[in-house]
Design a protein around this motif. Structure first.
Motif, short mmCIF file in Angstrom:
data_model
loop_
_atom_site.label_atom_id
_atom_site.label_comp_id
_atom_site.label_asym_id
_atom_site.label_seq_id
_atom_site.Cartn_x
_atom_site.Cartn_y
_atom_site.Cartn_z
N ALA A 235 0.84 -1.20 0.00
CA ALA A 235 0.00 0.00 0.00
C ALA A 235 0.88 1.25 0.00
N PRO A 236 0.60 2.23 -0.86
CA PRO A 236 1.38 3.47 -0.89
C PRO A 236 1.02 4.38 0.28
N ARG A 237 1.78 5.45 0.43
CA ARG A 237 1.54 6.45 1.48
C ARG A 237 1.34 7.81 0.83
N VAL A 238 0.51 8.65 1.49
CA VAL A 238 0.28 10.02 1.03
C VAL A 238 1.09 10.97 1.90
N LEU A 239 1.93 11.77 1.27
CA LEU A 239 2.75 12.75 1.97
C LEU A 239 2.28 14.15 1.59
N SER A 240 2.25 15.04 2.58
CA SER A 240 1.78 16.42 2.38
C SER A 240 2.90 17.40 2.66
N THR A 241 2.89 18.51 1.94
CA THR A 241 3.89 19.55 2.16
C THR A 241 3.54 20.45 3.34
N LYS A 242 2.33 20.34 3.89
CA LYS A 242 1.92 21.17 5.02
C LYS A 242 1.20 20.32 6.06
N ASP A 243 1.43 20.68 7.33
CA ASP A 243 0.71 20.02 8.42
C ASP A 243 -0.65 20.67 8.65
N GLU A 244 -0.67 22.01 8.78
CA GLU A 244 -1.94 22.74 8.91
C GLU A 244 -2.19 23.48 7.61
N ILE A 245 -3.34 23.26 7.06
CA ILE A 245 -3.66 23.79 5.73
C ILE A 245 -4.68 24.91 5.88
N MET A 246 -4.30 26.11 5.49
CA MET A 246 -5.20 27.27 5.54
C MET A 246 -5.76 27.54 4.14
N GLU A 247 -6.98 28.02 4.12
CA GLU A 247 -7.61 28.35 2.84
C GLU A 247 -6.74 29.37 2.09
N GLY A 248 -6.51 29.09 0.80
CA GLY A 248 -5.67 29.96 -0.02
C GLY A 248 -4.24 29.48 -0.13
#
Length: 595
Positions: A235-248
């Protein structure tokens, strides 16, 4: 243009040429030397060739050309092999970096050959030949070519299923084309290991693979012709460039697969209870300016011939200040006194908003989403609004006006004049009542509705005795009604007999009594005087007799006896006249009071 000339005529070609030129000249034509036919041509020994990756393949072309030109022997000095043409000029393969160090070419006699070493799948194509001779302009392009197919061993999945944590697969070693040689097959767990699995020598195989394991196949004897590894996927993993995501914000998600895939990646999205839907393909998912509408659950999927694996769900939790505030009133229709009324404030926000309530400009001590009146009162009417707020900002709803309706309160009646009404004068009755909606007014006299009178004021002009009575005012709205009453009386005899006449009679009676007492005093004094004279004639004037005489005189005034009838006849007549005068005075006083 090329021609093929029989070998037995080659030695007399010059003579034949001269004869042809002579004959044509007789008809007046001039023949150019460039027109002369030549024996140019070429044929490939095979139209298609199949080669295994990592092996060497040789392409051969049999060429034809004249032996001599203007008495000069023709020799082929170079063969130019190509697959591409640029600006109508063939591109020499020896100048292509892709083939660097892997080409051998040779032209000898009537044959030109091209050998390609360590075949790659990118070497596939149609190869053509142009050969160059030692005679000026002696260049010929072979119009046909040979098609080269390069094949590698590939694992072909016949059947695959997941059993517990294993993948069971029925496999076949496959090539896209069939080389001329007879092939044997080899199954391997690791491509870099030349040893084949001892129990898998056939073209087909059945294996169990754990997640992350792989298998390859190869053509025996050709160690470079090994298939790409076929993995049992993890199973692959999803990685994000931000921990808290604000609108915009900009955001990039990466689908990280620890095992290679053959069909790449795809991204899926799920909102609420909906099904997963495919939204894009590729290893990356990019948002240039993420919006609250992007708040959803995401996953990435990797897939190959053995199946597919999905990552754990990844929630894009977009944070933003409250927006789109809305204040709802329940019930929505008309609100009546005593009803339960519920105000609900809502707003789109992340994290969820807290709420503050206001009535007019005054803050209400309530912080929940709902504000409830269990039994609403008229004083609760007013303009309400709410403010939604979280740590990212706040927003205020539009105001809502609550108008509490209620039954008219007990009416109040005022009368002008407020005391008894004189005959012939006017009287005004005014009725008022607190009500919502505003009350209508109806008048009644002695419980009968007053005709043609529905306003708050009732005017009676030229008041008469028949206008006396009990008047009722009824205040009405569609919620209900209330009544009040007032007594209106005329200033007439009955009114005097009850009030003013009584006072006049008392005053007149008092005056009469005073006059009677004065009259009695005068009579007593007068009688005393006259009695002294008469008694002096008949008997001695003693004190005892005088007292007895005075008593007898008083008794005689009150009730005269026959003994004194003669003596007091004149006096009695006079006294009676005085008495009648006093009585007449009292009656007249009473008559004037009654008017």
């Amino acid at each position: 243009m090329s021609y093929t000339v029989s070998r037995k005529y080659r030695m007399s070609w010059t003579a034949q040429k001269d004869i042809v030129i002579l004959v044509i000249s007789l008809f007046g034509f001039q023949v150019s030397q460039c027109w002369e036919p030549r024996e140019w041509g070429g044929t490939f020994t095979q139209e298609t060739i199949c080669g295994l990756t990592g092996t060497t393949v040789t392409l051969t072309c049999s060429i034809r050309y004249p032996q001599r030109h203007d008495g000069q022997i023709i020799k082929v000095i170079k063969g130019l092999w190509y697959t591409k043409v640029s600006n109508k000029q063939p591109q020499d393969l020896t100048m292509d970096p892709q083939y660097s160090g892997r080409l051998d070419q040779n032209c000898q006699g009537n044959f030109c050959t091209l050998s390609i070493k360590k075949l790659r799948e990118s070497d596939q194509g149609t190869y053509k030949l142009r050969f160059i001779t030692n005679v000026d302009g002696g260049v010929y392009t072979v119009k046909t070519g040979v098609t080269l197919d390069v094949t590698a061993a590939r694992v072909q999945v016949i059947k695959a299923e997941e059993i517990y944590s294993y993948t069971f697969a029925s496999l076949s070693c496959h090539t896209s084309c069939s080389p001329a040689a007879s092939l044997s097959w080899c199954w391997k767990r690791k491509p870099q290991n030349d040893d084949c699995l001892t129990d898998h020598w056939t073209k087909e195989s059945e294996v169990y693979l754990r997640p992350g394991q792989y298998i390859t196949c190869a053509v025996e004897g050709y160690p470079l012709s090994v298939s790409p590894p076929l993995y049992a996927l993890e199973a692959p993993r999803v990685l994000s460039t931000k921990d808290e995501i604000m609108e915009g914000d900009s955001l990039t998600l990466t689908c990280r697969a620890d095992t290679p895939t053959s069909s790449g990646h795809r991204w899926c999205k799920k909102t609420g209870t909906s099904e997963w839907e495919v939204m894009s393909y590729g290893e990356y998912l990019f948002f240039s300016s993420i919006q609250s509408s992007d708040l959803a659950v995401y996953c990435c999927v990797v897939e190959n011939d053995l199946g597919q694996k999905m990552s754990q769900p990844f929630v894009i939790d977009v944070k933003y200040a409250p927006k789109y505030p809305y204040l709802r009133v329940d019930p929505l229709n008309v609100i009546a006194e005593g009803n339960q009324v519920k105000l609900t404030c809502s707003s789109d926000a992340n994290p969820a908003a807290s709420f503050t309530w206001y009535k007019g400009q005054t803050r209400i001590r309530s912080s929940g989403r709902n504000y409830v009146f269990n039994s609403i009162r008229p004083e609760d009417s007013g303009s309400f609004y709410c403010k939604a707020h979280n740590k990212h900002g706040d927003v205020t709803s539009d105001p809502v006006f609550i108008d509490v309706q209620y039954v008219p309160r007990l009416p109040s009646i005022s009368a002008i004049p407020s005391s008894n009404v004189r005959m012939g004068s006017s009287v005004s009755l005014t009725c008022s009542s607190d009500a919502n909606p505003a009350a209508s007014y109806f008048w009644f006299k002695d419980n009968e509705e007053f005709p043609n009178s529905t306003g708050a004021m009732l005017n009676i002009i030229n008041f008469q005795l028949h206008n006396e009575g009990e008047y009722h005012c009824e205040a009405r709205n569609f919620r209900g009604s209330q009544r009040a009453k007032v007594l209106v009386q005329a200033e007439n005899f009955r009114s005097w007999s009850q009030g003013a006449l009584t006072a006049v009679v008392v005053r007149c009676a008092t005056v009469g009594i005073v006059l009677i007492l004065l009259s009695v005093t005068v009579l007593l004094f007068w009688k005393k005087t006259t009695s002294k004279g008469r008694m002096h004639l008949f008997q001695p004037n003693t004190s005892e007799d005088s007292s007895r005489d005075q008593l007898e005189e008083l008794v005689a005034f009150s009730d005269p006896s026959p003994i004194h009838a003669n003596v007091t006849n004149d006096k009695t007549d006079q006294d009676e006249n005085e008495y009648e005068s006093v009585v007449d005075t009292v009656i007249k006083c009473g008559g004037e009071a009654s008017g």
